[in-house]
Design an enzyme around this catalytic site. Sequence first.
Site, PDB file in Angstrom:
ATOM      1  N   CYS A  45     -24.016 -10.690 -13.977  1.00 62.58           N
ATOM      2  CA  CYS A  45     -23.781  -9.046 -13.262  1.00 62.58           C
ATOM      3  C   CYS A  45     -23.636  -9.323 -11.592  1.00 62.58           C
ATOM      4  CB  CYS A  45     -25.447  -8.866 -13.232  1.00 62.58           C
ATOM      5  SG  CYS A  45     -26.513  -8.623 -14.802  1.00 62.58           S
ATOM      6  N   ASP A 100     -53.042  28.047 -16.857  1.00 62.41           N
ATOM      7  CA  ASP A 100     -53.788  26.952 -17.267  1.00 62.41           C
ATOM      8  C   ASP A 100     -55.096  28.463 -18.413  1.00 62.41           C
ATOM      9  OD1 ASP A 100     -55.126  24.860 -17.268  1.00 62.41           O
ATOM     10  OD2 ASP A 100     -56.833  25.722 -16.232  1.00 62.41           O
ATOM     11  N   ASP A 119     -57.387  26.775 -12.367  1.00 67.97           N
ATOM     12  CA  ASP A 119     -58.034  26.170 -11.340  1.00 67.97           C
ATOM     13  C   ASP A 119     -58.407  25.495 -11.163  1.00 67.97           C
ATOM     14  OD1 ASP A 119     -59.285  26.270 -14.331  1.00 67.97           O
ATOM     15  OD2 ASP A 119     -61.499  26.570 -13.517  1.00 67.97           O
ATOM     16  N   ASP A 154     -54.770  21.280 -11.758  1.00 70.29           N
ATOM     17  CA  ASP A 154     -54.095  21.719 -12.011  1.00 70.29           C
ATOM     18  C   ASP A 154     -52.476  21.187 -10.108  1.00 70.29           C
ATOM     19  OD1 ASP A 154     -54.305  23.208 -14.227  1.00 70.29           O
ATOM     20  OD2 ASP A 154     -56.048  24.231 -13.768  1.00 70.29           O
TER      21      ASP A 154
END
Length: 794
Positions: A19, A494, A689, A693
């Site tokens: 490589c 949600d 809430d 979230d």
Amino acid sequence: MSEQKKINLGITGMTCAACSTRIEKVLNKIDGVEAQVNLAMESARIQYDPMKINTEGIEERINKLGYGVEKETAELDILGMTCAACSTRIEKVLNKMDGVEQASVNLANETGQVEYRPGLLEVEEIIARIQKLGYDAELRGDRENKQSQKDQQIKQQRVKLLISAVLSFPLLIMMANHLFGLPLPHILMNPWIQLTLATPVQFVIGWQFYEGAYKNLTNKTANMDVLVALGTSAAYFYSVAELIRSIIQPVVPNLYFETSAVLITLILLGKYFETVAKGRTTQAISGLLNLQAKEATVLKNGEETRIPVDQVEVDDLVLVKPGEKFPVDGVITEGRTTADESMITGESLPVEKSLHDQVIGSTINKNGSVRMRATKVGKDTALSHIIKVVEEAQGSKAPIQRLADIISGYFVPIVVGIAVVTFLLWITVINSGELALALEASIAVLVIACPCALGLATPTSVMVGTGKGAEMGILYKGGEYLETTHKLDTIVFDKTGTITKGEPEVTEFLGENERVLNLLMSAEAQSEHPLADAIVKYGRTKHGELLQVDHFEAIPGYGIEADIQNERILVGTRKLLEKEGIDFSKYEITMEEWESQGKTAMLIAVNDEIAGVIAVADQVKPESREALATLKALGMELIMLTGDNKRTAQAIAAEVGIDRVIAGVIPEEKADHIDQIKQQGKRVAMVGDGINDAPALATADIGIAIGTGTDVAIETADLTILGGDLNLIAKAIELSMKTMKNIRQNLFWALFYNSAGIPIAAAGLLAPWLAGAAMAFSSVSVVSNSLRLKRVKI
């Protein structure tokens, strides 16, 4: 011959010597490039001729070979920005730097994210370039210190505003005398007193405008600071010149100290409100950090050692007692318990944990002592990942630019040009050689064009709009979110705690006789499980009687067993009754029906005979159907995004009228789903809430938190609905529409006064004090129009 440049690039994707050899060979074939690739260091030392190829060309060749060039991201705190012109200027300059992949500057958060190639550029060079533009920058440091600095900055601005207001008030009375001929105390007529009051306002309180103007002018740009500095300086120095002339000649001086002082005070007022709004942006991260466990009990050589959580290492054995937080992410190796994961997942029901089950750091161990093996520590834990996602989302570039700043970018240089042309025309053509008249006309142009009304147009409407929203239970974190809300077309919800109440309730109960309920609630009263709380609460509403319990045992994964007044009670799953050989086939169809509705069904047996069945579920809020129907009527696309199972989520969605459901989403993926929706060209709001979230709330165009939710969700969101009434979301959108209409009216009138007044002032038909009065009147009209929002019905 051009000067050769040297760079070191980090190379990714190399696995063997072939490589590195291939990359080196291809790079050395490029005209003007000499390269040495080091496999062990995974880097390439490259010397190249910038006249023949640039760094982007070199990187492109490496990428074409199937390898990559390392990039790093610097998180910066940027100080000294005052408007959108500042953030745009910094962003533009950074993006032109060699080695910068992408730079994004957030004015509201006073932060910057710079993705760069470390071999070409160092963080110190990026900071130095920002400092050269006249601002300051530093690597993002300790959150608590930063919040403390912001609080101190707000306090300093408040003190400056109060001092400026106290010094300017007597001069404001002078302005009232000019306008209405009001009688004044003799001492205020003294020009030296006026000079004494105006000077500290002009050069101490108002020094920030001079600094801002200097920075912008030296970088060949102009913002409001330039016009404020020019306009107030013109009024102040003209007044000083008049005062000196009155000493030399016995004439009554024309003084306009009040114009400059009052103008600076009003502008400071608007700046203060902006600083307060920006000062809240780091509190969400601080709240997340406070949730982390501080210490852990590590087992080494059979001994328990209490250590700071940041010293826990992968594969350490950790003892977690009931009521403690799991310090890091890990796997249970001994014991059984239930974990309250609501702070992370948002789901209210505890999760049972036993051997080989995974636990999440910072969640709460409810009722069993367990041992766990640490699998993820430090920055790799789930909570740390959530913190990182929130940081990145908050630090990304805001889509909104202040309209007033955009206008001022063109307005300021035009006004300055008009003032200069006015002076030249008066002194050379209209009244040749009359310096006083030429100066008076040009000062009148600057004063009447001074952007006090333009500067107040947005902040005053935002103040009144957010104030009205607060009265209704709608809390906007800042003006930019109030401006954006009306553009939404997609709202993602949600489930738990948002559409539903977020706490389990008994929805169905079937018992063989009245005594079954008494036995059931008496047994469940001994349990710490939230489902038990719901059953006991239900029993009380049905006037059930709590009986003496002789024996109680929780059977993890199955249910409970109790002895009450010589009767044996079993409550739990099918497995529990199957294990005891109890036939419950008569309730099988009922259970399947309830479970298809997303409810948790439990069987009840008394003395080894089936005695009943009970269902517990998280109930939909009474207002959810109506609120979502209203949003649909507004043309909003509604989506449910939840970590709950698909069957339960679809049952709830069908009940409230949501057509699209994305279920089974882990906390870290919620933000990704929001981003995917945004990439479809949608303007997205996220309503949630829970802590889980928070990343999604930060990623959405508008994050809407339910006021009954966690503090972190509320602090991360751009908009909070107090009390959890979803009907307020539609009202928030309408309030945003009305406020934006009001802002546009304000900007029109602010520009109208300036546009109409400038030619009059240039013609010499407007004395500077009249120009100051017109400027003040334009400010009053803007504020008055903003106050009309208080009477608008939403």
